[in-house]
Scaffold this active site. Structure first.
Site: not given
Ligand code: PGA
Length: 261
Positions: A87, A156, A158, A163
């Site tokens: 992304d 959450n 994702h 999301e």
């Molecule tokens: P993070 O994010 O490694 O900063 O916790 C993980 C993600 O959002 O896939």
């Protein structure tokens, strides 16, 4: 019919074939990173022309640090590998300090002899995001598809910027980033939440599930509930990471804090 107090989603609403990911727990994020780096390096040793789908965020930082150390010592030929990132923020020029392209250069590509033609990120400054996403899917396909997708998970649920609400059939597209996810990314913008873009381009759930193998990294206490949900909750767009249980080749590397829920 669901009994009173039960979810109306019965077991029969679930997809027929679910898989149990193979999960290993390590003492801390450093040992998760080491194990992840070993797995990625072994993949490239077996197939030097591997196509990798790569994550950003805090979780993969130990993996990238160990890959850099290992590959600088071993000096393998990295010219056949192709990488795609999951992304990118939308509305940022590629060389913006907060962009995921900048992150990837900082943690990996600037330290290794990977030709810049071999790593691919969505262009967050594309004037036509739909065309940018279509072209990215085509590029992945032209590369022969993804051999190994490395993922993190949001609290959450994702994966990438898919999301809650993202469907199983979703492909690479422009999405809105949830407020909690924007907050989790503020570290890339000097903790200035207002500077974190509201939208992003992300590969879709279907794109991720088309990968031949998936490696999911889960570290820290803030991910414990999400990990339990992924392993035991319903498979649903409400928690996009649950779709990984439809894939037969998912390996989860978790640390003790994330596994303790
Ligand atoms: P993070 O994010 O490694 O900063 O916790 C993980 C993600 O959002 O896939």
């Amino acid at each position: 019919m669901a009994a009173p107090g039960q979810s109306s989603q019965s077991a029969t609403d679930q997809p027929e074939k679910l898989y149990l990911p193979q999960m290993t727990t390590y003492p801390d994020e450093g040992t998760v990173g080491q194990a992840a780096a070993d797995l990625v390096a072994e993949k490239l040793r077996l197939k030097p022309a591997s196509v990798l789908l790569l994550p950003t965020g805090r979780t993969p930082l130990p993996m990238y640090a160990r890959l850099v150390a290992r590959w600088r010592a071993e000096r393998p030929d990295l010219s056949p590998v192709q990488t795609f990132n999951l992304d990118e923020f939308y509305g940022l020029p590629p060389d913006h300090p907060g962009s995921y392209r900048t992150y990837m250069r900082r943690v990996l590509f600037d330290h290794l002899p990977v030709p810049s033609d071999n790593y691919h990120l969505l262009n967050g400054a594309a004037a036509d995001p739909t065309e940018e996403c279509r072209a990215y899917e085509a590029k992945i396909e032209a590369a022969g598809g993804v051999d190994l997708a490395v993922l993190g998970i949001g609290a959450n649920g994702h994966i990438g910027f898919n999301e809650p609400g993202s469907t199983l059939a979703s492909r690479t597209r422009l999405v809105t980033i949830e407020p909690t996810t924007r907050a989790a990314n503020a570290f890339l913008f000097d903790q200035r939440l207002d500077a974190v873009p509201q939208t992003a381009l992300t590969v879709g759930i279907a794109t991720i599930l088309a990968s031949r193998q998936v490696l999911l990294l889960v570290t820290g206490p803030s991910k414990a509930v999400a990990l339990t949900h992924l392993l035991t909750g319903p498979v649903s767009p409400d928690f996009p990471a649950s779709f990984l249980r439809l894939h037969p080749q998912v390996t989860i590397l978790a640390d003790r804090e994330a596994s303790s829920s």
